[in-house]
Design a protein around this motif. Structure first.
Motif, PDB file in Angstrom:
ATOM      1  N   ALA A   1      -5.749  -0.832  -2.191  1.00 25.87           N
ATOM      2  CA  ALA A   1      -4.888  -0.206  -2.920  1.00 25.87           C
ATOM      3  C   ALA A   1      -5.516   0.815  -3.806  1.00 25.87           C
ATOM      4  O   ALA A   1      -4.950   1.899  -3.909  1.00 25.87           O
ATOM      5  CB  ALA A   1      -3.956  -1.149  -3.382  1.00 25.87           C
TER       6      ALA A   1
ATOM      7  N   TRP B   1       0.746  -1.210  -0.104  1.00 22.25           N
ATOM      8  CA  TRP B   1      -0.026   0.134   0.112  1.00 22.25           C
ATOM      9  C   TRP B   1       0.891   1.218  -0.028  1.00 22.25           C
ATOM     10  O   TRP B   1       0.446   2.167  -0.353  1.00 22.25           O
ATOM     11  CB  TRP B   1      -0.942  -0.189   1.274  1.00 22.25           C
TER      12      TRP B   1
ATOM     13  N   THR C   1      -0.161  -3.002  -7.729  1.00 21.95           N
ATOM     14  CA  THR C   1      -0.513  -3.642  -6.719  1.00 21.95           C
ATOM     15  C   THR C   1      -0.722  -4.836  -7.289  1.00 21.95           C
ATOM     16  O   THR C   1      -0.371  -6.052  -6.700  1.00 21.95           O
ATOM     17  CB  THR C   1      -1.828  -3.046  -6.278  1.00 21.95           C
TER      18      THR C   1
ATOM     19  N   SER D   1       0.553   2.861  -3.411  1.00 29.41           N
ATOM     20  CA  SER D   1      -0.857   3.563  -3.526  1.00 29.41           C
ATOM     21  C   SER D   1      -1.171   4.631  -2.743  1.00 29.41           C
ATOM     22  O   SER D   1      -1.656   5.875  -2.989  1.00 29.41           O
ATOM     23  CB  SER D   1      -2.154   2.713  -3.459  1.00 29.41           C
TER      24      SER D   1
ATOM     25  N   SER E   1      -2.103   2.656  -9.734  1.00 30.96           N
ATOM     26  CA  SER E   1      -2.245   1.765  -8.477  1.00 30.96           C
ATOM     27  C   SER E   1      -2.663   0.367  -8.664  1.00 30.96           C
ATOM     28  O   SER E   1      -2.259  -0.736  -7.929  1.00 30.96           O
ATOM     29  CB  SER E   1      -3.200   2.363  -7.360  1.00 30.96           C
TER      30      SER E   1
END
Length: 417
Positions: free
Chosen positions: A325, A246, A284, A249, A280
């Motif tokens: 995320a 995370w 992710t 993001s 993102s």
């Protein structure tokens, strides 16, 4: 949002991801699952304290950096940091025994002060300094851990906290010097209007963040109560992976947030949000695939025999990791537009599900149950945020997919970098 800003932020987040993993690997091998559980609980306490301090320190500093004088913002940010950093840990100590109370006071005080400085960099759209200091937090922490353990010869889990306190103190002093040398002391003054405005914005956004944190961390306390501290240490590795992923993001979201609080064009804000969503989602998903491709024995080799369930934990958490995320980006969009009610609602829904389901699921299924509860809660709260965002804009599948042209541009910039 400038592509160069996004790229440098991505690179810095990737470095932080690697450093986070290195720190997790070292701490689990050095202090075992029990020590990792202690670290996780202290950091959880630190995060709770951070929600109180961030009323004047976190998003408030970013949001008002372009609206008020720096001297007026820092007056309240620093005073509030000192008050909260000392008194909230003491209050916690009356609620339950705290072996590391003095370390928690030092950490909460310095974390809050450093966060205020970094927040001003973001508010001033100085993303380069923001990226630098977020990387340095990890680098300096690791350097000081090595010094404390191998030079000072403190080998208990206490070394982790001493090193973090020393590192944050150093970074705070350097960043404060950079910022305050441009300030005019004569501009420092108390303003009831600024205080009330910052407080009103800060408590609303921190309420949402605090509820989301409880949603993220409540499983730790349920696991400790029903299954013991060792289960917290094992489960925390999966959460550490989540939060490491995370960082990408969240950092992209902060870049977006910095743009939004300095922008008046709502259509432009939606366009920038959708670009951040794509990046993102793609990054992710890539990290999750890498983690799931690795064999279970790899995690045992890296973290030790207590962590043989790590791949299973990662698998169960992965839907929620991806959902959060991407929803982080949408959350910062609403924060930047000062539309905070939806953030509180989505966090309350996720928290309510976590509380109700944990009493039934965790006692029966232990760590696996905690993973399921956490992942479903993440997906529920994120789904509400997506639904609200796409009420005000048109939904397109390509919002989550990087086109061939965009990929070539990104790859070309990475290659040149």
């Amino acid at each position: 949002m400038k592509q160069k800003t996004i790229l440098t932020t991505f690179i810095s987040r990737f470095l932080i991801l690697i450093l986070n993993f290195g720190l997790v690997i070292y701490s689990t091998n050095m202090w075992g699952s029990g020590g990792k559980g202690v670290i996780s609980l202290v950091i959880a306490d630190l995060t709770i304290i951070g929600f109180f301090s961030n009323i004047f320190v976190g998003s408030s500093v970013v949001y008002f950096a372009s609206k008020y004088k720096t001297e007026q913002i820092f007056l309240y940010a620093y005073l509030w940091s000192v008050l909260v950093g000392i008194f909230i840990p003491v209050i916690f100590s009356f609620i339950r025994p705290m072996e590391y109370l003095y370390h928690l006071i030092g950490l909460s005080l310095l974390t809050s002060l450093l966060t205020a400085n970094i927040g001003l960099f973001v508010g001033q759209q100085n993303i380069r300094m923001f990226n630098l200091y977020t990387i340095l937090q990890q680098v300096v922490h690791i350097v000081f851990i090595v010094a404390v353990i191998y030079i000072v010869k403190i080998t208990s889990v206490k070394a982790y906290f001493i090193a973090q306190i020393a590192g944050y103190a150093l970074l705070f002093l350097i960043s404060a010097f950079q910022l305050l040398r441009h300030c005019d002391i004569s501009n420092i003054s108390f303003s009831k209007k600024i205080r009330n405005t910052m407080f009103d914005y800060g408590w609303k956004i921190q309420l949402s963040t605090f509820l989301q944190f409880l949603n993220n961390r409540l499983s730790f306390y349920f696991l400790e109560y029903f299954k013991g501290i060792i289960s917290v240490g094992i489960f925390s590795i999966g959460i550490a992976f989540s939060e490491a992923i995370w960082t990408v993001s969240r950092s992209l979201s902060l870049v977006l947030y910095s743009d939004l609080v300095n922008s008046k064009n709502s259509n432009d804000a939606i366009g920038k949000t959708k670009v951040s969503l794509k990046i993102s989602f793609f990054i992710t998903l890539l990290f999750i695939i890498v983690l799931l491709v690795l064999p279970a024995q790899f995690y045992v080799l890296i973290f030790g025999k207590d962590f043989q369930e790590t791949k299973k934990i990662t698998l169960l958490l992965s839907p929620g990791i991806l959902a959060v995320a991407v929803s982080n980006v949408v959350g910062y969009y609403f924060a930047g537009m000062n539309k905070l009610r939806i953030l509180n609602v989505k966090s309350m829904i996720g928290l309510a599900f976590t509380i109700v389901s944990s009493f039934y699921v965790i006692p029966r299924w232990g760590i696996s149950g905690a993973c399921i509860v956490t992942s479903v809660s993440y997906c529920l709260s994120s789904a509400l945020l997506f639904w609200r965002f796409y009420q005000i804009t048109e939904f397109r599948i390509r919002d989550f997919i990087i086109s061939g042209t965009e990929f070539q541009i990104l790859w070309g910039k990475l290659w040149r970098k």
